[in-house]
Design an enzyme around this catalytic site. Structure first.
Site, PDB file in Angstrom:
ATOM      1  N   HIS A 107       0.821  -1.225   0.000  1.00 30.43           N
ATOM      2  CA  HIS A 107       0.000   0.000   0.000  1.00 30.43           C
ATOM      3  C   HIS A 107       0.851   1.270   0.000  1.00 30.43           C
ATOM      4  CE1 HIS A 107      -3.427  -2.500   0.218  1.00 30.43           C
ATOM      5  NE2 HIS A 107      -3.512  -2.647   1.518  1.00 30.43           N
ATOM      6  N   HIS A 178     -10.502   0.521   0.666  1.00 27.44           N
ATOM      7  CA  HIS A 178     -10.265  -0.675   1.483  1.00 27.44           C
ATOM      8  C   HIS A 178     -11.372  -0.852   2.534  1.00 27.44           C
ATOM      9  CE1 HIS A 178      -8.063  -3.910   3.296  1.00 27.44           C
ATOM     10  NE2 HIS A 178      -6.909  -3.613   2.704  1.00 27.44           N
ATOM     11  N   GLU A 313     -11.575  -4.979  -3.014  1.00 33.41           N
ATOM     12  CA  GLU A 313     -10.720  -3.862  -3.401  1.00 33.41           C
ATOM     13  C   GLU A 313     -10.466  -3.922  -4.913  1.00 33.41           C
ATOM     14  OE1 GLU A 313      -7.230  -3.940  -0.592  1.00 33.41           O
ATOM     15  OE2 GLU A 313      -8.390  -5.665   0.121  1.00 33.41           O
TER      16      GLU A 313
END
Length: 349
Positions: A107, A178, A313
């Site tokens: 991320h 998310h 996601e």
């Protein structure tokens, strides 16, 4: 008494004041969003008895989001998911990224987009638009841009997330949301009874560190086949290597939308009667069953347990930058990164 559309949401450790923004439609659906991380905090939708349930996990205030490390409701960027070896090559130059997930990058490293205060540039009853300036070199990537993220709630009970950016150099952009969904209510236990359907004939197997091998594998005859619908709990603990590696579902599915904004997945709860349809123009969806959430303190006094939610996601495939056979998340200088994902809610039963 009408609820305030903007309320205080606490202060960051730096003393920045964060706010909570309310979107509401004619059906009583409510979405609460914060400028801290451009995150979705609450989402109240009607169940089969027309009673509202909050179907996303979250925290009570900014302090919870600042402290939490499981990305509840988060806007994730520049690059969602993992980059193997924590490096990327763009136009012949190698850029080193932070190793925050073993020797890999997750991320985009610990200077996360969801740990920053975003600016609100537009706000109305049905939408709120956030923007974050990401400078050249941010998270190790080249190029500067303003990332615009707009949430819109319409009267068909659809919450759309629209991402737009134009970089001034070639760079990687791969945004996602998310949110952790539990259609029985955010504090109602596991989602193992939820039925999930995904319009995907294949998925991308990964190694023990969740880095894809590059293979695109058929779901046929495996616990990864959600084409006709599958209850999450039925096969989640099957002795199948991808499930062992992920401690459950935590994988990317190869969608069949071919770049069109289309319905790609559905989640349904028999208990609440709530059905969530997922739409996107992106090529993949990472389905994650909160396998590593364990006793996480949440909003309204909740303690979230393992597998208490499912994330869908939408994104480019993990580690796509190292696999030429995957769609590439490279955005050229001056090109517009422009993508939408939507979650639409209805009831059955």
């Amino acid at each position: 008494m009408e609820e305030n559309k903007v309320t205080g949401f606490g202060r960051t450790k730096k003393g920045e004041e964060a706010h909570l923004y309310l979107l509401e439609n004619k059906n009583g659906v409510k979405a609460y969003l914060t400028d801290y991380g451009a995150a979705l905090v609450r989402l109240l939708v009607p169940d089969k008895n027309n009673e509202l349930r909050d179907v996303v996990l979250g925290y009570d205030d900014t302090a919870g989001y600042e402290q939490g490390d499981v990305f509840f409701g988060a806007t994730v960027g520049r690059n969602a998911n993992r980059v193997g070896g924590a490096h990327v090559e763009i136009a012949g130059k190698v850029y080193k990224l932070e190793k925050n997930d073993n020797d890999n990058n997750l991320h985009s490293g610990t200077h996360y987009y969801n740990k920053r205060l975003w600016d609100v540039v537009e706000q109305a009853d049905d939408h709120v638009a956030f923007v974050l300036h990401s400078p050249d070199g941010d998270q190790g990537y080249p190029g500067a841009f303003d990332m615009h993220v707009t949430y819109t709630l319409d009267d068909s009970n659809e919450l759309t997330i629209h991402y737009v950016a134009v970089p001034d150099q070639d760079t990687v952009i791969n945004m996602t949301n998310h949110s952790y969904f539990n259609l029985n209510g955010h504090a109602s236990g596991t989602v193992l009874g939820h039925k999930v359907t995904v319009n995907a004939d294949s998925f991308t197997p990964a190694d023990a560190y969740s880095i894809p091998t590059g293979e695109i594998r058929s779901v046929e005859g495996t616990p990864m086949d959600f084409r006709s619908g599958r209850v999450l709990g039925d096969d989640i603990d099957t002795d199948y290597e991808p499930l062992r590696f992920g401690s459950g579902y935590d994988h990317n599915w190869v969608l069949k939308n071919e770049g069109r904004f289309d319905k790609v997945a559905e989640v349904a709860s028999e208990e609440s009667g709530i059905v969530m349809e997922v739409y996107t123009d992106l090529p993949g969806v990472q389905i994650y069953t909160a396998n590593f959430v364990d006793g996480e303190p949440g909003k309204d006094g909740a303690s979230y347990i393992k597998r208490s939610a499912v994330c869908l996601e939408t994104q480019y495939f993990p580690d796509a930058v190292h696999h030429e056979n995957f769609p590439q998340p490279l955005c050229r200088k001056g090109e517009k990164y422009d993508t939408r994902t939507a979650y639409r809610f209805l009831t059955r039963g």
